[in-house]
Design an enzyme around this catalytic site. Sequence first.
Site, PDB file in Angstrom:
ATOM      1  CB  CYS A 363      -1.032  -0.006   1.124  1.00 37.07           C
ATOM      2  SG  CYS A 363      -0.688  -1.053   2.525  1.00 37.07           S
ATOM      3  NE  ARG A 392       2.058  -9.555   4.808  1.00 34.84           N
ATOM      4  CZ  ARG A 392       0.751  -9.426   4.634  1.00 34.84           C
ATOM      5  NH1 ARG A 392      -0.062 -10.226   5.280  1.00 34.84           N
ATOM      6  NH2 ARG A 392       0.268  -8.510   3.838  1.00 34.84           N
ATOM      7  CD  GLN A 410      -0.615  -8.968  -0.116  1.00 42.20           C
ATOM      8  OE1 GLN A 410      -0.109  -7.859  -0.238  1.00 42.20           O
ATOM      9  NE2 GLN A 410      -1.370  -9.302   0.920  1.00 42.20           N
ATOM     10  CG  ASP A 412      -2.212  -5.338  -2.524  1.00 41.21           C
ATOM     11  OD1 ASP A 412      -3.397  -5.226  -2.181  1.00 41.21           O
ATOM     12  OD2 ASP A 412      -1.244  -4.963  -1.841  1.00 41.21           O
ATOM     13  CG  HIS A 414      -3.793  -0.147  -2.380  1.00 46.60           C
ATOM     14  ND1 HIS A 414      -2.716  -0.868  -2.816  1.00 46.60           N
ATOM     15  CD2 HIS A 414      -4.039  -0.549  -1.105  1.00 46.60           C
ATOM     16  CE1 HIS A 414      -2.307  -1.666  -1.838  1.00 46.60           C
ATOM     17  NE2 HIS A 414      -3.082  -1.497  -0.786  1.00 46.60           N
ATOM     18  CE  LYS A 495     -10.765  -8.525   8.105  1.00 43.43           C
ATOM     19  NZ  LYS A 495      -9.476  -9.199   8.153  1.00 43.43           N
ATOM     20  CG  HIS A 541      -5.903  -1.506   1.909  1.00 49.72           C
ATOM     21  ND1 HIS A 541      -4.535  -1.471   1.976  1.00 49.72           N
ATOM     22  CD2 HIS A 541      -6.347  -0.459   2.619  1.00 49.72           C
ATOM     23  CE1 HIS A 541      -4.171  -0.439   2.723  1.00 49.72           C
ATOM     24  NE2 HIS A 541      -5.252   0.199   3.125  1.00 49.72           N
TER      25      HIS A 541
END
Length: 668
Positions: A363, A392, A410, A412, A414, A495, A541
Amino acid sequence: MADITITLPDGSTRDVPKGTTAGEVAASIGRGLAKAALAATVDGEVIDLDRPIEHDASIAIVTPDTPAGREVLRHSTAHVLAQAVTDLYPGAKYAIGPAIEDGFYYDFELPDDARFSDEALGRVEARMREIVKADQPFERSEVGRDEGLAQFADQPYKRDIIEKVDASEIGASEVGEGTVVSLYRNRRNPTGGDGGDAFVDLCRGPHVPSTKRLGAFKLTKVAGAYWRGDEHGPMLQRIYGTAWESKQALEEHLHRLVEAEKRDHRRLGAELDLFSFPEEIGSGLAVFHPKGALVRKIMEDYSRQRHEAGGYSFVNSPHITKSNLFETSGHLDWFADGMFPPMTLDEGGGGVGTKYYLKPMNCPFHILIFRSRQRSYRELPLRMFEFGTVYRYEKSGVVHGLTRVRGMTQDDAHIFCSKEEMAGELHSLLIFVLELLRDYGLNDFYLELSTKPPGKGVGTDEEWEEATDALRAAAQAMGLELTLDEGGGAFYGPKISVQARDAIGRTWQLSTIQVDFQLPQRFDIEYVGADNERHQPIMIHRALFGAIERFFAILLEHYAGAFPMWLAPVQVTVLPVADRHDEYAVQITDRLRSQGFRTEMHDAHTDTLGARIRDAKMQKVPYVLVVGDDDIEHGTVGVNERGSDEPRRGVPVAELVDQLTTAAAARA
RNA sequence: GCCGGGGUAGCUCAGCUGGUAGAGCAGCUCACUCGUAAUGAGCAGGUCAGGGGUUCGAGUCCCCUCCCCGGCUCCA
């Protein structure tokens, strides 16, 4: 004595004397039912058979082959387990022992820090069988709180439960209500006088009438478990077991476990040569082999295509960054434990140097792209998408195949939008997510809405409410089951997560859609609105697969390794019967390849036809073609379709191509 | 991170109380040329996860590290 009226499940009623027990009601209905009865449901509450019924009620007899019956059976088996352990390990403290899905467990603290070994399981199980054979009745009694504390003078965990009964829901479910707690005792000599208590447990019940009603059980594993699930609390020794209404049901359960093991993605990953975890690289770090990488590429390509059509802009960002980025984002405050430690560069004379971190999330990078120039409301909603690889530092005990790794990619994105756009954006996003997941073959979903954690959370209550309402409205519009995870949101926003059930009914958390109030503030991003004023955008997200590695694993298990045509790394294997058919086999192979089908040929020089067929079948290739003299003569192929054990001979090649084309287009 | 169990050939595993490493499958070579789920023979393959210690001697006993498995806690 006055009669009361009981209503049976079939709607019939009968009048019985007040104080009649559920067991007596069962006996009055029929001998078989009385024999099978384990407990009874009275006005929705499951109780022991020997408890008197004091007022008009709806009553149903609970038998072993029902969910309620199995639960009673499992819970009672857990008590027998505890009795066996206290017999074999004098001084053992017992904590809690509930029924769980397919079985039960019981937590213990053994004297002198002793541990259960795998051999100990066998001894415990043998003792349990003696207890079952002894036909000990389960007797319920109710005592006051103080008496309960006295009863468990040397059982600190039981005392803890009683003491916290009013404060804790867990406690309440164990012992009942108010200042009265219920106990269940098994007597040593059920028939011949009072042989004393074999075992007494604090328990709400209900239980089977006697231990001889148990039997189809098996202890399965030992594990550590924290008392009350608190990782700072004491570590107890847990024994798991499974219990069923019959030997046959137990066998079937064990068989299901074996079948589930066969579709374990770690096993299939090795068998199908898809990926591995070389020890040299480190825990939780996978390499994808050619076939695995091919499947992954197809998954990614299709996702890209859909995102492109869905109005996303593609971006890219690096894997590492100077620490200040994660200081600004706050990750170093609240996610530092999940990050790999930094590397320090340019330690010059001062020795200070600059810290670089591997990114755990994408992000902040996307925000910098947003912030790279002034933005207009005309650009919103701005949707930035990236297959972003993040790292991670997962705790060592939690890494698990591809579903829990330390390096992952990911899908991913945004979304930066105005407040006014948020609701519409969430709605279309959810439709987008579900459509995409369905294309990958998952159809059974439910949604979970996580709301503001109590006592914390950035942003005003109004903002939370607005975002939560927008998420809820979007979720409800999907017409799917929606569960509420009250207070389960992150502190930076509410979320929705999409949970999917796979082919064998397991649920996986896939997509997450998260509204974020925090990062726009921390990075102070803004756009110029139609009113010529500066406004802060809302940030959403979202990751649909979650992580590609995990999604890959879920699909692999969902399909048990038999990927549908469009995802299969090898779609067709061509097998010439003998060397003289090679030329024709090559022709077929080339033709299929030129039509875009992933095709391999295994010639007769390597093995017998039977062995080559077996090989291709075990690799779960959707179409295995056999070509020989007849086929050369007629321009046909022999077709073995996956899932069918009847090969078709003499299929014209054009017909085959049609079939393959249809199958590949089906995306299922 | 915590509790328990493990790590022997590419894979699955055998190797008793310490005495110089073995099988099946896979691989390679040769023969076989076969119409629907394992043809046969031969060959090759291991610093017994890595390091340290005990011992005349360690795959085997002890310690540390790494990695895996089952749970707990956490999580995409």
